[in-house]
Design a protein around this motif. Structure first.
Motif, short mmCIF file in Angstrom:
data_model
loop_
_atom_site.label_atom_id
_atom_site.label_comp_id
_atom_site.label_asym_id
_atom_site.label_seq_id
_atom_site.Cartn_x
_atom_site.Cartn_y
_atom_site.Cartn_z
N ALA A 35 -104.15 -28.46 -29.42
CA ALA A 35 -102.92 -29.23 -29.53
C ALA A 35 -102.11 -29.15 -28.24
O ALA A 35 -101.46 -30.12 -27.83
N LEU A 36 -102.14 -28.01 -27.57
CA LEU A 36 -101.48 -27.87 -26.28
C LEU A 36 -102.07 -28.82 -25.25
O LEU A 36 -101.35 -29.48 -24.49
N ASP A 37 -103.40 -28.89 -25.21
CA ASP A 37 -104.07 -29.80 -24.27
C ASP A 37 -103.70 -31.25 -24.56
O ASP A 37 -103.41 -32.02 -23.64
N ARG A 38 -103.71 -31.63 -25.85
CA ARG A 38 -103.38 -33.01 -26.20
C ARG A 38 -101.93 -33.33 -25.85
O ARG A 38 -101.62 -34.43 -25.41
N ILE A 71 -91.65 -23.04 -31.87
CA ILE A 71 -91.65 -24.47 -31.62
C ILE A 71 -91.00 -25.15 -32.80
O ILE A 71 -91.44 -24.95 -33.94
N PRO A 72 -89.93 -25.93 -32.61
CA PRO A 72 -89.26 -26.57 -33.76
C PRO A 72 -90.20 -27.53 -34.47
O PRO A 72 -91.02 -28.20 -33.84
N GLY A 73 -90.06 -27.57 -35.77
CA GLY A 73 -90.89 -28.48 -36.56
C GLY A 73 -90.42 -29.91 -36.43
O GLY A 73 -89.37 -30.21 -35.86
N ALA A 74 -91.20 -30.83 -36.98
CA ALA A 74 -90.86 -32.25 -36.88
C ALA A 74 -89.54 -32.56 -37.54
O ALA A 74 -88.81 -33.45 -37.11
N GLU A 75 -89.20 -31.80 -38.61
CA GLU A 75 -87.95 -32.08 -39.31
C GLU A 75 -86.73 -31.68 -38.48
O GLU A 75 -85.61 -32.04 -38.80
N ASP A 76 -86.94 -30.88 -37.40
CA ASP A 76 -85.83 -30.44 -36.57
C ASP A 76 -85.54 -31.39 -35.42
O ASP A 76 -84.62 -31.17 -34.64
N ALA A 130 -97.76 -32.61 -33.67
CA ALA A 130 -99.05 -31.96 -33.94
C ALA A 130 -99.07 -30.54 -33.40
O ALA A 130 -99.58 -29.61 -34.04
N LEU A 131 -98.49 -30.36 -32.21
CA LEU A 131 -98.41 -29.01 -31.63
C LEU A 131 -97.53 -28.10 -32.48
O LEU A 131 -97.86 -26.93 -32.71
N ALA A 132 -96.40 -28.63 -32.94
CA ALA A 132 -95.51 -27.83 -33.79
C ALA A 132 -96.21 -27.41 -35.08
O ALA A 132 -96.09 -26.26 -35.51
N ALA A 133 -96.94 -28.34 -35.70
CA ALA A 133 -97.64 -28.02 -36.95
C ALA A 133 -98.74 -26.99 -36.71
O ALA A 133 -98.92 -26.06 -37.52
N ALA A 134 -99.49 -27.14 -35.62
CA ALA A 134 -100.55 -26.18 -35.31
C ALA A 134 -99.98 -24.80 -35.04
O ALA A 134 -100.54 -23.78 -35.48
N ALA A 135 -98.89 -24.74 -34.28
CA ALA A 135 -98.27 -23.45 -33.97
C ALA A 135 -97.74 -22.77 -35.22
O ALA A 135 -97.86 -21.55 -35.38
N GLU A 136 -97.15 -23.55 -36.11
CA GLU A 136 -96.63 -22.98 -37.36
C GLU A 136 -97.76 -22.43 -38.22
O GLU A 136 -97.65 -21.34 -38.80
N ALA A 137 -98.87 -23.18 -38.30
CA ALA A 137 -100.02 -22.73 -39.10
C ALA A 137 -100.60 -21.44 -38.53
O ALA A 137 -100.93 -20.50 -39.28
N TYR A 138 -100.69 -21.37 -37.21
CA TYR A 138 -101.22 -20.16 -36.58
C TYR A 138 -100.28 -18.97 -36.83
O TYR A 138 -100.74 -17.86 -37.15
N ASP A 139 -99.00 -19.20 -36.68
CA ASP A 139 -98.03 -18.13 -36.88
C ASP A 139 -98.12 -17.58 -38.30
O ASP A 139 -98.07 -16.35 -38.51
N GLU A 140 -98.25 -18.45 -39.27
CA GLU A 140 -98.34 -18.01 -40.67
C GLU A 140 -99.61 -17.20 -40.92
O GLU A 140 -99.55 -16.14 -41.57
N ARG A 141 -100.74 -17.68 -40.41
CA ARG A 141 -102.00 -16.97 -40.63
C ARG A 141 -102.02 -15.63 -39.89
O ARG A 141 -102.53 -14.63 -40.41
N LEU A 142 -101.45 -15.62 -38.69
CA LEU A 142 -101.39 -14.38 -37.92
C LEU A 142 -100.57 -13.33 -38.67
O LEU A 142 -100.96 -12.15 -38.74
N TYR A 143 -99.46 -13.76 -39.24
CA TYR A 143 -98.59 -12.83 -39.97
C TYR A 143 -99.26 -12.36 -41.26
O TYR A 143 -99.24 -11.17 -41.59
#
Length: 215
Positions: free
Chosen positions: A22-25, A71-76, A47-60
Motif C-alpha cells: 500500500a505504501l508503494d501504491r 495514519i488517520p482513517g478515511a472517516e477522519d 487503502a494505506l490507512a486501512a492496511a496500516a490499521e489492519a496491521y496494527d490490530e493484528r500486531l497488537y
C-alpha cells in the motif's frame, strides 16, 4: 482475547506485507498525481490507512505491540472537493453540544430574562413562562441570545461545553428563500466543504499524551 482467536504469525506477516504494498501504491499515485484533488491519491491514501490499521490490530492481538505511527482513517478526512471552483454562495453549518450541569442556574437565568420581558410589556406573564421547565428555559435562553454569545457565556447558564464543529460549504448560488427550512441539514454535502473546524476534548487528551511522552 483467547489464543484461538489470535491471528497467526503468518497473518501478521501478511498484514505487514500489505502495508508495504500500500505504501508503494500510495507513492506511485502521488508521483503521478494530476491536480490537488486527484482521486487516485485519495483512494491510495485510504487503502494505506486501512492496511496500516489492519496491521496494527493484528500486531497488537498477536504480540501485544503497537506501531510507532498513526495514519488517520478515511472517516477522519474529507473526500475530494467537488464544489464550484468560484463559489458565489456559502452555507455555514454549526453544531455545538452542551450538557445541562446546573439546571437551577439555567432556570434562574431564563426566568430573569422572562421577567425583564414581562416588565417591558407591563404584564406579570414572566413567572408563568419558565417555572420549573428546562424545555421552556432553553427556549427562552436561545431565543434571547445569539449562539456565539451562549458559547462564550455557557457557564453563566449552567451549561458545559461538549464537542463542536463548523462546516463552510460552497454553492453556486443562494437557495430560494424558505427552500431548505423543512430539512436544513439534509443537503450537507462533504464534497462541497471548503473548510471545517472541530473542537473536542479528545484533541486535548491527545496533546496531553504527547506531552507525557516528551516529558
Amino acid at each position: 482475547m483467547s489464543d484461538a482467536a489470535q491471528p497467526t504469525a503468518a497473518e501478521v506477516r501478511a498484514a505487514a506485507e500489505a502495508v508495504k504494498a500500500a505504501l508503494d501504491r500510495h507513492l506511485q499515485a502521488v508521483e503521478r498525481r494530476e491536480g490537488d484533488d486527484d482521486p487516485a491519491v485519495h483512494e491510495a491514501f485510504n487503502a494505506l490507512a486501512a492496511a496500516a490499521e489492519a496491521y496494527d490490530e493484528r500486531l497488537y492481538d498477536r504480540y501485544d505491540e503497537v506501531t510507532p505511527f498513526e495514519i488517520p482513517g478515511a472517516e477522519d478526512s474529507l473526500p475530494p472537493y467537488a464544489g464550484p471552483e468560484e463559489p458565489h454562495a456559502l452555507s455555514v453549518l454549526i453544531r455545538r453540544d452542551y450538557a445541562v450541569v446546573e439546571p437551577q442556574r439555567l432556570l434562574a437565568q431564563a426566568q430573569r430574562i422572562a421577567d425583564l420581558e414581562a416588565d417591558d410589556e407591563d404584564g406579570p406573564e414572566g413567572a408563568a413562562l419558565v417555572g420549573g421547565s428546562t424545555h421552556a428555559a432553553i427556549g427562552v435562553l436561545f431565543g434571547e441570545y445569539e449562539p456565539d454569545e451562549i458559547a462564550s457565556r455557557h457557564k453563566e447558564f449552567g451549561l458545559e461545553e461538549g464537542d463542536s464543529t463548523l462546516w463552510v460549504s460552497a454553492a453556486e448560488e443562494l437557495p430560494e428563500p424558505g427552500e431548505w427550512l423543512d430539512a436544513p441539514f439534509e443537503q450537507a454535502d462533504p464534497e462541497r466543504i471548503v473548510c471545517r473546524f472541530d473542537v473536542s476534548a479528545v484533541f486535548d487528551d491527545e496533546t496531553a499524551d504527547e506531552d507525557d511522552v516528551r516529558g
